[in-house]
Scaffold this active site. Structure first.
Site, PDB file in Angstrom:
ATOM      1  CG  PHE A 433      -8.215   1.572   3.956  1.00 27.57           C
ATOM      2  CD1 PHE A 433      -9.239   0.918   4.655  1.00 27.57           C
ATOM      3  CD2 PHE A 433      -7.293   2.398   4.538  1.00 27.57           C
ATOM      4  CE1 PHE A 433      -9.353   1.041   5.971  1.00 27.57           C
ATOM      5  CE2 PHE A 433      -7.447   2.668   5.921  1.00 27.57           C
ATOM      6  CZ  PHE A 433      -8.562   1.931   6.647  1.00 27.57           C
ATOM      7  CB  CYS A 434      -6.644  -1.483  -1.972  1.00 25.07           C
ATOM      8  SG  CYS A 434      -7.394  -3.134  -2.164  1.00 25.07           S
ATOM      9  CG  ASN A 435      -2.967   3.992  -0.712  1.00 28.04           C
ATOM     10  OD1 ASN A 435      -1.947   3.928  -0.644  1.00 28.04           O
ATOM     11  ND2 ASN A 435      -3.747   4.603  -1.216  1.00 28.04           N
TER      12      ASN A 435
END
Ligand SMILES: *Cc1c(COP(=O)(O)O)cnc(C)c1O
Length: 523
Positions: A433-435
Site C-alpha cells: 500500500f505504498c507504505n
C-alpha cells in the site's frame, strides 16, 4: 460473543452502526445512493478510494449544467462566479479542519501527493536541516527525503511507541513515548557546519494522522510535543535545535477524524478529496500556516503565480497572496466547484458518526478474524497494527490489514487471497500500500530481507507474495461511510469458506478454485 447474526452485531454496535440519529439510515443510504452496488459487489477498498454517492453526482451535474463557470483569471461575470465558489470551497476545507483563516490558508493541489511534493520543493532546507518522519508513512511523504538529502540535510526515520496505561486511559499529553531514531545515510557531509549555527535552521517532522497500512492512528499531541517539548522525542540530539515544522499527512485520517488545527497547530496538513467522498479525483489540498508560507522558497513561476515577467531578461514579479503564489496555472475550478456537494453529504451524516459507523465494522471484522480457528485449533489470521491485541480499541481507523495462515502455520499468499476474493465479488487491496516502512515493520522484514527480495526481482505490483516463507505484503480491507454489516459479513463468510480448513473439506468448490491457482499449496 459469536455474532452469528445481525442481532448479535446490533447488541454490541447498534449505537454506533448505521447512523441511528442521522437523516437517513445506512440501509436507506445504500438503497437510494449506491444502487450500483446492488449486484452484490462487496467493495472493501475505501482506503484506496472511497465511492461517490449517486445523489452527490446528480447535485454536481445539476450545478455544472445550470451555472456557467469561467476561467478565474478572466474578468468576466462568469469568472466572478468561479472566484466566489473557489473562495467558499477554501473556507469549507479550512472549516473541516477547524483552521482559522487568520492563521491558515488552503492551497488547492492535484492531490495529497502534489501537496507533499510542493512542501519538499519549497521547504527552506539547509545543511543543518533535518527531515524526520515516522516509519509508518506513505511513499509520497518519504519522497520529501530526496529534497532534504540533496540539500545536504540529515534524514531520520523514527519509531514512536506510545506506552499505554492499563486502564485504557491513554492519549493524555502525559502518555509516555518510546522513541527510536534510525538515521538515513547523508548524501553530502555538511561542509560549512561551523559557519551556520543549527539554531537558525528549519527542520521538518512528518507523520500520518492515520497509517494507510495498518489504520493505526497517531496522536496529534505529537504536533504540540514537537513545538514545545521536543526533548521528549529528540532528547539532547543536536537536531533538537533550530525551528521545527510539523507536517500531518491527513490523506487517510481526515476521512474519519480531520485534524483539529485549533488544538493541534500543525504547519502543514495534506489531503485528497476522493478519499473523503469519492469525487472529484485529482484534487487535494495543502493547508498551511500563514507565517510558514512566507518562509517557503518557490522556484517555478507560471500563469497564475506571476504578477509580471519579462520574456527576454531575468525579471519576474510574483503574486503576493499565498494561494496566488503556490497554485500554478489555472486551478481545477470545476472540480473545486464540486467539493461542496461532497462536504454537504459528509456534514449531513457528521464526520463523528461516520467514524463510529466505520470503526464498528472494523472492530467487528477484527474480532471475527481473530476468533477463526482451523480444525487443529491453530489461528488463521495475523492482524497488523500497533494495537492489534486490543481489538476493540478506537485508536485504529476503519482498516483491517492481515495475512492468513494454514493449519501448519505456513502463510497463504496475499495474491491468492485477492484472487479468490475477486471470484467471490469482494474487492480488496493487497501488497504494501505504498507504505514500505509500515510493511517492513509489521511483517518483520529486515533491510537484508528487503534488499534480497528486490534483488530477486520483487517489485511493488508483482505476484511474489511469499519469499523464503515470509509474506512480502498483506491483505487490506477498509470501510467507507456507506459500508454495511452485510459487506463485513460476506467478507468473513468468504474467509471461513475459503481458508478455514476442516478435515472433511475435500471435494468442496473452494478447494477446486484454489487448486486452479498455481500459487496455492493446500496443507
Ligand atoms: C492515499 C494516501 C496518500 C496519497 O494520496 P494521493 O491522493 O494519491 O496523492 C498519501 N498518504 C496517505 C496516508 C494516503 O492514504
Amino acid at each position: 460473543m459469536d455474532y452469528g447474526d445481525k442481532e448479535d452485531f446490533f447488541m454490541e454496535f447498534g449505537a454506533d452502526y448505521g447512523y441511528p440519529n442521522g437523516p437517513k439510515s445506512i440501509d436507506e443510504i445504500r438503497a437510494t445512493e449506491f444502487k450500483r452496488l446492488e449486484n452484490g459487489s462487496v467493495y472493501l477498498d475505501h482506503a484506496g478510494a472511497t465511492l461517490y454517492s449517486e445523489l452527490q453526482m446528480e447535485a454536481i451535474f445539476k450545478d455544472l449544467t445550470t451555472n456557467v463557470y469561467g476561467n478565474p483569471h478572466s474578468q468576466s461575470d462568469f469568472s466572478t462566479t468561479t472566484c466566489d465558489i473557489v473562495r467558499e470551497a477554501r473556507q469549507q476545507v479550512l472549516d473541516y479542519c477547524n483552521a482559522s483563516p487568520e492563521d491558515y490558508k488552503c492551497i488547492f493541489t492535484s492531490g495529497a501527493t502534489a501537496a507533499l511534493k510542493l512542501i519538499g520543493e519549497t521547504f527552506p532546507w539547509s545543511q543543518q536541516s533535518c527531515f524526520m518522519y515516522t516509519m509508518e508513512n506513505h511513499n509520497s511523504v518519504l519522497g520529501i527525503r530526496e529534497y532534504a538529502l540533496s540539500h545536504g540535510a540529515a534524514a531520520f526515520a523514527i519509531d514512536i511507541e506510545e506506552t499505554v496505561d492499563h486502564d485504557g486511559l491513554s492519549r493524555s499529553p502525559e502518555t509516555s513515548m518510546n522513541v527510536s531514531l534510525h538515521p538515513v545515510q547523508r548524501r553530502n557531509e555538511p561542509e560549512f557546519a561551523e559557519i551556520e549555527p543549527a539554531g537558525n535552521a528549519y527542520s521538518l517532522f512528518a507523520f500520518p494522522s492515520e497509517c494507510n497500512f495498518s489504520g493505526s492512528r497517531f496522536t496529534l499531541d505529537l504536533v504540540n510535543v514537537m513545538k514545545k517539548n521536543r526533548a521528549r522525542i529528540l532528547e539532547n540530539s543536536p537536531s533538537s535545535q533550530g525551528h521545527w515544522m510539523v507536517l500531518v499527512d491527513a490523506a487517510k485520517g481526515s476521512v474519519t477524524q480531520p485534524p483539529d488545527l485549533s488544538k493541534y497547530p500543525a504547519d502543514f496538513v495534506v489531503m485528497s478529496f476522493y478519499k473523503i467522498f469519492g469525487y472529484p479525483t485529482g484534487l487535494g489540498a495543502l493547508i498551511i500556516r500563514n507565517d510558514v508560507a512566507k518562509l517557503l522558497k518557490k522556484t517555478y513561476f507560471s500563469g497564475g503565480t506571476v504578477a509580471a515577467s519579462i520574456a527576454d531578461i531575468d525579471f519576474v514579479k510574483r503574486r503576493q497572496g499565498v494561494e496566488e503564489l503556490f497554485e500554478d496555472g489555472t486551478a481545477s475550478f470545476l472540480s473545486i466547484a464540486s467539493i461542496h456537494h461532497g462536504f454537504n453529504l459528509i456534514n449531513s451524516l457528521t464526520v463523528s458518526a461516520i467514524c463510529r459507523h466505520t470503526t464498528s465494522l472494523a472492530i467487528y471484522v477484527r474480532k471475527m478474524l481473530l476468533g477463526l480457528r482451523h480444525d487443529n485449533g491453530a489461528s488463521i489470521c495475523k492482524i497488523y497494527g500497533r494495537l492489534s491485541s486490543k481489538v476493540s480499541s478506537h485508536e485504529s481507523g476503519p482498516i483491517v490489514t492481515f495475512n492468513l495462515k494454514r493449519p501448519d502455520g505456513s502463510w497463504f499468499g496475499y495474491r491468492e487471497v485477492e484472487k479468490l476474493a475477486s471470484l467471490s465479488g469482494i474487492q480488496l487491496r493487497t501488497g504494501c500500500f505504498c507504505n514500505p516502512g509500515a510493511c517492513a515493520k509489521y511483517l518483520g522484514l529486515s533491510h537484508l530481507d528487503l534488499l534480497s527480495n528486490i534483488e530477486g526481482g520483487h517489485v511493488c505490483w508483482d505476484d511474489n507474495d511469499i519469499i523464503r516463507g515470509k509474506p512480502t505484503g498483506a491483505v487490506r480491507i477498509s470501510f467507507g461511510y456507506m459500508s454495511t454489516y452485510e459487506d463485513a459479513k460476506k467478507f468473513i463468510d468468504f474467509v471461513k469458506s475459503s481458508f478455514v480448513l476442516l478435515p472433511n473439506k475435500t471435494a468442496n468448490g473452494n478447494l477446486l478454485i484454489a487448486s486452479s491457482i498455481p500459487l496455492s499449496k493446500e496443507g
